[in-house]
Design an enzyme around this catalytic site. Structure first.
Site, PDB file in Angstrom:
ATOM      1  N   ARG A  27      44.892  14.424 -12.603  1.00  0.00           N
ATOM      2  CA  ARG A  27      46.270  14.004 -13.068  1.00  0.00           C
ATOM      3  C   ARG A  27      46.309  12.382 -12.990  1.00  0.00           C
ATOM      4  NH1 ARG A  27      47.394  18.876 -11.404  1.00  0.00           N
ATOM      5  NH2 ARG A  27      48.237  18.078  -9.454  1.00  0.00           N
TER       6      ARG A  27
ATOM      7  N   GLU B 254      49.628  19.531   0.045  1.00  0.00           N
ATOM      8  CA  GLU B 254      50.772  20.312   0.373  1.00  0.00           C
ATOM      9  C   GLU B 254      50.287  21.763   0.289  1.00  0.00           C
ATOM     10  OE1 GLU B 254      53.637  19.798  -2.515  1.00  0.00           O
ATOM     11  OE2 GLU B 254      55.023  21.008  -1.589  1.00  0.00           O
TER      12      GLU B 254
HETATM   13  P1  AMP Z   1      49.577  15.048  -0.895  1.00  0.00           P
HETATM   14  O1  AMP Z   1      48.392  14.770  -0.533  1.00  0.00           O
HETATM   15  O2  AMP Z   1      50.398  16.094  -0.193  1.00  0.00           O
HETATM   16  O3  AMP Z   1      50.591  14.038  -0.988  1.00  0.00           O
HETATM   17  O4  AMP Z   1      49.774  15.924  -2.351  1.00  0.00           O
HETATM   18  C1  AMP Z   1      49.500  14.981  -3.570  1.00  0.00           C
HETATM   19  C2  AMP Z   1      48.493  15.613  -4.639  1.00  0.00           C
HETATM   20  O5  AMP Z   1      48.574  16.949  -4.778  1.00  0.00           O
HETATM   21  C3  AMP Z   1      48.546  14.966  -5.809  1.00  0.00           C
HETATM   22  O6  AMP Z   1      47.328  14.590  -6.531  1.00  0.00           O
HETATM   23  C4  AMP Z   1      49.301  15.824  -6.579  1.00  0.00           C
HETATM   24  O7  AMP Z   1      48.466  16.156  -8.077  1.00  0.00           O
HETATM   25  C5  AMP Z   1      49.083  17.122  -5.838  1.00  0.00           C
HETATM   26  N1  AMP Z   1      50.540  17.810  -5.462  1.00  0.00           N
HETATM   27  C6  AMP Z   1      50.821  18.144  -4.468  1.00  0.00           C
HETATM   28  N2  AMP Z   1      51.991  18.664  -4.136  1.00  0.00           N
HETATM   29  C7  AMP Z   1      52.201  18.751  -5.729  1.00  0.00           C
HETATM   30  C8  AMP Z   1      53.375  19.512  -6.251  1.00  0.00           C
HETATM   31  N3  AMP Z   1      54.374  19.909  -5.826  1.00  0.00           N
HETATM   32  N4  AMP Z   1      53.676  19.431  -7.729  1.00  0.00           N
HETATM   33  C9  AMP Z   1      52.500  19.063  -8.352  1.00  0.00           C
HETATM   34  N5  AMP Z   1      51.420  18.381  -7.727  1.00  0.00           N
HETATM   35  C10 AMP Z   1      51.478  18.310  -6.572  1.00  0.00           C
END
Ligand code: AMP
Length: 172
Positions: free
Chosen positions: A60, A97
């Site tokens: 995305r 996450e």
């Molecule tokens: P993080 O590494 O935990 O900051 O997760 C970020 C990545 O995971 C991004 O590339 C987002 O596209 C995806 N992502 C993580 N959590 C979500 C969420 N609650 N909703 C949508 N995309 C998420």
């Protein structure tokens, strides 16, 4: 304007696994006014800052990064999931996450000293962006700012990116 954008984010509970409230940005992207407003907001912020490359994280992040790079007349650098980039790559591991993974960038994606903006859709725990920043540092890029559409503030991802400036258009 920001409230209108926020209303267009669809929250899908328990996707892709139980306990995750997934922020679905497809309704935002599908709205001509919203998509235009988002890209213009980022473009206004970085106009005149000598951005050489906008770096997008699969998948995305690509959508936003490509539109921003076009507006700024900058280049676009792709950070991809493993096995997708055909030439020699640098790799980094990261935590999500909702899982773990690996990211890659081409070794020759950006010249040392390139001024870059790193873009993704969501900042959650910060693991993805942290890993990508490591790749960009290995490429000796100068990181102007990390830009995300949505910051999930409760997860404190920003704290992991302490050494860098972080801008989020929407906070949740
Ligand atoms: P993080 O590494 O935990 O900051 O997760 C970020 C990545 O995971 C991004 O590339 C987002 O596209 C995806 N992502 C993580 N959590 C979500 C969420 N609650 N909703 C949508 N995309 C998420």
């Amino acid at each position: 304007m920001l409230d209108t954008l926020r209303e267009k984010i669809r929250v899908v509970p328990d996707f892709p696994k139980e306990g995750i409230a997934f922020k679905d940005i497809t309704p935002l992207l599908a709205s001509p006014d919203a998509f235009h407003a988002i890209v213009n907001s980022f473009a206004d912020r970085y106009a005149g800052q000598g951005v050489d490359q906008v770096v997008g994280i699969e998948a995305r992040g690509f959508v936003l990064a490509a539109a921003l790079a076009y507006k700024l007349k900058a280049g676009l650098t792709l950070v991809r999931k493993p096995g997708k980039l055909p030439a020699e790559t640098l790799k980094a591991s990261y935590e999500l996450e909702y899982g773990v993974g690996e990211l890659e960038v081409h070794r020759d994606a950006a010249m040392p000293g390139s001024r870059v903006v790193l873009m993704d859709d969501v900042l959650a725990t910060g693991g993805t962006i942290c890993a990508t920043l490591g790749l960009l540092q290995r490429l000796q890029c100068k990181i102007i700012e990390v830009a995300v559409l949505i910051e999930l503030c409760d997860l404190n991802g920003r704290e992991r990116l302490q050494d860098h400036q972080v801008f989020s258009l929407l906070q949740d």
